[in-house]
Design an enzyme around this catalytic site. Structure first.
Site, short mmCIF file in Angstrom:
data_model
loop_
_atom_site.label_atom_id
_atom_site.label_comp_id
_atom_site.label_asym_id
_atom_site.label_seq_id
_atom_site.Cartn_x
_atom_site.Cartn_y
_atom_site.Cartn_z
N LYS A 1 47.10 38.14 31.02
CA LYS A 1 47.26 36.69 31.18
C LYS A 1 46.04 36.04 31.85
O LYS A 1 45.19 36.73 32.41
CB LYS A 1 48.54 36.42 31.97
CG LYS A 1 49.80 36.84 31.23
CD LYS A 1 51.04 36.51 32.05
CE LYS A 1 52.32 36.88 31.32
NZ LYS A 1 53.51 36.51 32.12
N ARG B 1 55.93 48.97 30.03
CA ARG B 1 56.76 48.23 30.99
C ARG B 1 56.73 48.91 32.36
O ARG B 1 56.68 48.24 33.40
CB ARG B 1 58.17 48.03 30.46
CG ARG B 1 58.12 47.14 29.19
CD ARG B 1 59.41 46.55 28.78
NE ARG B 1 59.97 45.60 29.73
CZ ARG B 1 59.58 44.34 29.89
NH1 ARG B 1 58.58 43.86 29.18
NH2 ARG B 1 60.19 43.56 30.75
N THR C 1 58.66 42.01 37.06
CA THR C 1 58.14 40.67 36.75
C THR C 1 57.63 39.97 38.01
O THR C 1 56.57 39.35 37.99
CB THR C 1 59.25 39.82 36.09
OG1 THR C 1 59.71 40.51 34.93
CG2 THR C 1 58.74 38.45 35.68
N ARG D 1 51.17 44.85 38.11
CA ARG D 1 51.54 43.61 38.80
C ARG D 1 51.42 43.73 40.32
O ARG D 1 51.01 42.78 40.99
CB ARG D 1 52.93 43.17 38.38
CG ARG D 1 52.93 42.63 36.95
CD ARG D 1 54.30 42.20 36.51
NE ARG D 1 54.25 41.53 35.21
CZ ARG D 1 55.22 41.64 34.31
NH1 ARG D 1 56.29 42.38 34.55
NH2 ARG D 1 55.12 41.00 33.16
N ASN E 1 51.61 36.48 36.79
CA ASN E 1 51.94 37.89 37.02
C ASN E 1 51.12 38.87 36.18
O ASN E 1 51.56 39.96 35.88
CB ASN E 1 53.45 38.13 36.89
CG ASN E 1 53.97 37.92 35.49
OD1 ASN E 1 53.22 37.57 34.58
ND2 ASN E 1 55.25 38.13 35.29
N HIS F 1 51.83 40.54 30.17
CA HIS F 1 53.07 40.45 29.39
C HIS F 1 53.15 41.73 28.58
O HIS F 1 52.14 42.22 28.09
CB HIS F 1 53.03 39.25 28.44
CG HIS F 1 54.07 39.32 27.35
ND1 HIS F 1 55.33 38.81 27.50
CD2 HIS F 1 54.04 39.89 26.11
CE1 HIS F 1 56.04 39.05 26.40
NE2 HIS F 1 55.26 39.70 25.54
#
EC number: 2.7.4.6
Length: 137
Positions: free
Chosen positions: A9, A85, A91, A102, A112, A115
């Protein structure tokens, strides 16, 4: 071989940690099958996150995702969706385990860093959103 979509991001791109994040994927057995840096338009961001359209955070999410370029990648490997993940972490970076992407690179629940597709079905849809079949190797 299983595939999943990853987006680095705008916050992480701006921080200059693209290489560090990509290294996490490769060091954990995920191969980068496709990758590009793009500046999302408002329409693209709205379409990509359409599933969240009715959620209170939708407008802020779209604004954040168009605030700077992102790096989209197709990751391939055994159990790619779950592995990605796990590498990303929770998240909310405050809840993410130490050593996850993260926990190490994210600012907040909004900014964060990454994605990742949440299922095989969504991975297929998300990959097709960004990549033509002949762009994946």
């Amino acid at each position: 071989m299983e595939k999943t979509l990853s987006i680095i991001k705008p916050d992480a791109v701006k921080k200059g940690v693209i290489g560090k994040i990509l290294d996490r994927f490769e060091s954990n057995g995920l191969r980068i099958a496709a990758m590009k840096k793009v500046q999302l338009s408002k329409e693209q961001a709205e379409n990509f996150y359409a599933v969240h359209k009715e959620r209170p955070f939708f407008k802020d999410l779209v604004e954040f995702m168009i605030s700077g370029p992102v790096v989209v990648s197709v990751l391939e490997g055994e159990g790619a969706v779950l592995k990605n993940r796990d590498l990303m972490g929770a998240t909310n970076p405050k809840e993410a385990k130490a050593g996850t992407i993260r926990a190490d690179f994210a600012e907040s629940i909004d900014a964060n860093a990454v994605h990742g597709s949440d299922s095989l079905e969504n991975a297929k849809i998300e990959i097709e959103f960004f990549f033509k079949p002949n762009e994946i190797y």
